[in-house]
Design an enzyme around this catalytic site. Structure first.
Site, PDB file in Angstrom:
ATOM      1  N   HIS A 136       0.895  -1.107   0.071  1.00 57.91           N
ATOM      2  CA  HIS A 136       0.046  -0.117  -0.125  1.00 57.91           C
ATOM      3  C   HIS A 136       0.921   1.265  -0.079  1.00 57.91           C
ATOM      4  CE1 HIS A 136      -3.397   2.508   1.124  1.00 57.91           C
ATOM      5  NE2 HIS A 136      -2.582   3.229   1.921  1.00 57.91           N
ATOM      6  N   GLU A 137       1.921   1.247   0.920  1.00 58.85           N
ATOM      7  CA  GLU A 137       2.796   2.291   0.884  1.00 58.85           C
ATOM      8  C   GLU A 137       3.622   2.605  -0.222  1.00 58.85           C
ATOM      9  OE1 GLU A 137       2.056   4.849   3.060  1.00 58.85           O
ATOM     10  OE2 GLU A 137       0.481   3.465   4.245  1.00 58.85           O
ATOM     11  N   HIS A 158       2.008   4.395  -2.805  1.00 58.52           N
ATOM     12  CA  HIS A 158       2.384   6.096  -2.671  1.00 58.52           C
ATOM     13  C   HIS A 158       3.455   6.506  -3.178  1.00 58.52           C
ATOM     14  CE1 HIS A 158      -1.454   6.377  -0.677  1.00 58.52           C
ATOM     15  NE2 HIS A 158      -1.351   5.802   0.472  1.00 58.52           N
TER      16      HIS A 158
END
Length: 372
Positions: free
Chosen positions: A25-26, A29
């Site tokens: 998920h990170e 980003h």
């Protein structure tokens, strides 16, 4: 019956589910930020005090923190992990200011924020596409794939490509409908209606029996016809993954809507303890069940993060949408109060799901028994 595995096994399973999904998920980003030239100062798995880490040649600190329930990427110009802007970025030299998150146009910031949940959905799509390749598509139409030699379907004369339409007059539309009817009826005489080369036929079939065992070794009889799912091509598999993911997202949205209007109880909401328990159980059942759980949790993470709640990715996207319409950012004090309210809401939700988790472990019943 599924027996709960040991504590260490459960903790390991939980770490193997949450850790990689938070990282991916990170990473979404981070990669989107890199694409638009934003410097990442910190990439953290977990919150709180750093346990260990390393700084790369770009100046990004990659670290593990003490509280492993989540993670964040802090970009240059962010005051904190919630991506609130730091006013000092305006004082930076032009070349450094150009690498900060707040300096980017709203559409780039929106892509960077949305990339985390999108990564979670992509992970789920890849996993579900893989399942479709290996075991077929349970949502496909009820057309027979390969027929197992000597099985009940083979004895009844059902052939590959035949379209199963009903069992004992009960219509079936998908392969999953067929399994739902057959599995609980081992050694049962049933009437199967199907189409062979467009011609309707009806035959009497005695559903076969397959013996399975739970973790305690107890035998379980399951109905079996011997009809396999049609094979999915590598070209069609991604479409199946996308469709299955969208269906699961739809069910999640429907479930939250039902909770909001009172059709379902908030007691159905689970938190980290429930995820840990289920992770241990699914890992004990085997790799396929465990990987399927990873896909579900990944979809859950992506969906929850897109909710328009301040502190979550969806809250940032909500503010960016307002900024795009107004052509100027939402006032800092409004964002500050919104983030405080979002934090309070998230803490309240964490308390609620933890209360539900402890109840699912029987804590409240045990305490009531001691008091009584």
């Amino acid at each position: 019956m599924i027996h709960s595995p040991g504590l260490l096994f459960t903790i390991l399973a939980f770490a193997l589910v949450i850790g990689p999904l938070v990282f991916l998920h990170e990473l979404g980003h981070y990669l989107a930020g890199r694409l638009f030239g934003v410097k990442a100062e910190v990439f953290s798995i977990g919150f709180g005090k750093e346990v260990f880490g390393v700084t790369d040649k770009r100046g990004t600190r990659w670290k593990f923190s003490a509280l492993p329930l989540g993670g964040y990427v802090r970009f240059a110009g962010d005051m904190n992990a919630a991506s609130q802007p730091d006013a000092e970025w305006l004082m930076l030299p032009p070349e450094q200011r150009a690498q900060t998150f707040p300096s980017k146009p709203v559409w780039q910031r929106a892509i960077i924020v949305a990339a985390g949940p999108v990564m979670n959905f992509l992970v789920a799509i890849v996993i579900l596409s893989g399942f479709a390749l290996v075991v077929g598509d349970p949502g496909a139409s009820s057309v027979a794939g390969q027929i197992t030699a000597g099985s009940a379907a083979a004895v009844a004369g059902i052939e590959e490509g035949d379209h199963i339409t009903a069992f004992d007059g009960q219509p079936v539309a998908t392969f999953a409908d067929m399994v739902s009817y057959v599995a609980p009826r081992p050694n049962t005489r049933t009437r199967v209606t199907f189409e062979h080369e467009g011609v309707p036929r009806t035959v009497q079939v005695t559903i076969g029996t397959r013996q399975l065992a739970d973790r305690s070794g107890k035998a379980i009889a399951v109905g079996l016809l011997g009809i396999n799912r049609p094979r999915i091509s590598i070209i069609d598999a991604p479409g199946v993954g996308v469709r299955r993911t969208s269906q699961i997202v739809g069910m999640m949205a429907q479930g939250i809507g039902q909770i909001i209007v009172g059709q379902r109880s908030v007691r159905e909401l689970g938190g980290p303890l429930t995820i840990a328990r289920v992770s241990g159980e699914q890992m004990a059942l085997g790799a396929d069940a465990f990987v399927w759980l990873i896909a579900l949790v990944s979809i859950n993470l992506g969906f929850i993060n897109l909710l328009p709640v301040p502190m979550l990715d969806g809250g940032h996207l909500f503010f960016y949408a307002i900024e795009a319409v107004r052509r100027k950012p939402v006032e800092p004090q409004v964002q500050e109060w919104a983030f405080r309210g979002g934090l309070a809401a998230l803490l309240a939700l964490m308390l609620l799901v933890t209360f539900n988790d402890l109840g699912s472990f029987g804590l409240w019943n045990n305490l009531a028994g001691l008091i009584g």
